[in-house]
Design a protein around this motif. Sequence first.
Motif, PDB file in Angstrom:
ATOM      1  N   ALA A 106      -8.556  -1.277   2.883  1.00  0.00           N
ATOM      2  CA  ALA A 106      -7.800  -2.459   2.452  1.00  0.00           C
ATOM      3  C   ALA A 106      -7.469  -3.361   3.641  1.00  0.00           C
ATOM      4  N   TYR A 155      -9.226   6.894  -5.175  1.00  0.00           N
ATOM      5  CA  TYR A 155      -8.532   8.129  -4.772  1.00  0.00           C
ATOM      6  C   TYR A 155      -9.210   9.351  -5.385  1.00  0.00           C
ATOM      7  N   ALA A 213      -8.155   0.487  -3.326  1.00  0.00           N
ATOM      8  CA  ALA A 213      -6.853   1.158  -3.259  1.00  0.00           C
ATOM      9  C   ALA A 213      -6.317   1.349  -4.673  1.00  0.00           C
ATOM     10  N   PHE A 222       0.686   3.880  -3.040  1.00  0.00           N
ATOM     11  CA  PHE A 222       0.251   5.257  -2.787  1.00  0.00           C
ATOM     12  C   PHE A 222       1.328   6.254  -3.210  1.00  0.00           C
ATOM     13  N   MET A 261      -8.194   4.756   2.101  1.00  0.00           N
ATOM     14  CA  MET A 261      -7.930   3.575   1.283  1.00  0.00           C
ATOM     15  C   MET A 261      -7.171   2.518   2.075  1.00  0.00           C
ATOM     16  N   ARG A 262      -6.216   2.965   2.878  1.00  0.00           N
ATOM     17  CA  ARG A 262      -5.450   2.026   3.696  1.00  0.00           C
ATOM     18  C   ARG A 262      -6.372   1.293   4.681  1.00  0.00           C
ATOM     19  N   LEU A 273       0.834  -1.204   0.000  1.00  0.00           N
ATOM     20  CA  LEU A 273       0.000   0.000   0.000  1.00  0.00           C
ATOM     21  C   LEU A 273       0.868   1.254   0.000  1.00  0.00           C
TER      22      LEU A 273
END
Length: 201
Positions: free
Chosen positions: A189, A167, A162, A99, A185-186, A95
């Motif tokens: 997930a 985003y 993710a 990102f 998003m983290r 991740l």
Amino acid sequence: MAPRSNEKYLDTGRVRQKARTREQLVAVLRDLLKDGQDPSVADVAAIAGISRTTAYRYFPDKEALLHAALPETGLGSLLGEDPPSDIHARLERTLDAHFEFIRAWEPQLRASLRLSLTPGAARPTLRGGRAVGWYRDALAPLESNGAGVDTAALAVRLRAVAGIEPYVWLRDVAGLRPDQAFSAMRANALDILGAEMSRQQ
């Protein structure tokens, strides 16, 4: 193995001039991707004022040029050296790297997303499904521990929460700052992974 530029050609004769030519081709591709285009090697060469024959000496195909312009696209894993064995740690590292890729190349990724939504348009080179492979790589230990996890399906679920699509929604619709969008998003997930691991117990 991902396509690579012609390193042998680059390392012989007029090395500095060749390096400048290579960087010129790479810079033109980055600008075109940012403008929402999905050019071929020949297209990039024409705009750069370099002959098509010369351009192909540096990059045998579009994938090779893309990997030079956006190096992460040529990687099969985002775990780096000495990857952890713990599944949660592997997902967090993936991740983090994904990102960072979004942060670095957001204009190009947004433009490619817009292009992919155009009716009748071919799938842009940047929309190659690479991130699903990154997440499946993070989950790889689950394939050999007898847990019975469908890592292919789980990787798709992780990618769904993710990536550039969530985003953009979190930023443009929900109005979150970049750091807030990445945090959301983290969390999503990790929640998905946690739920799957709990289900297997």
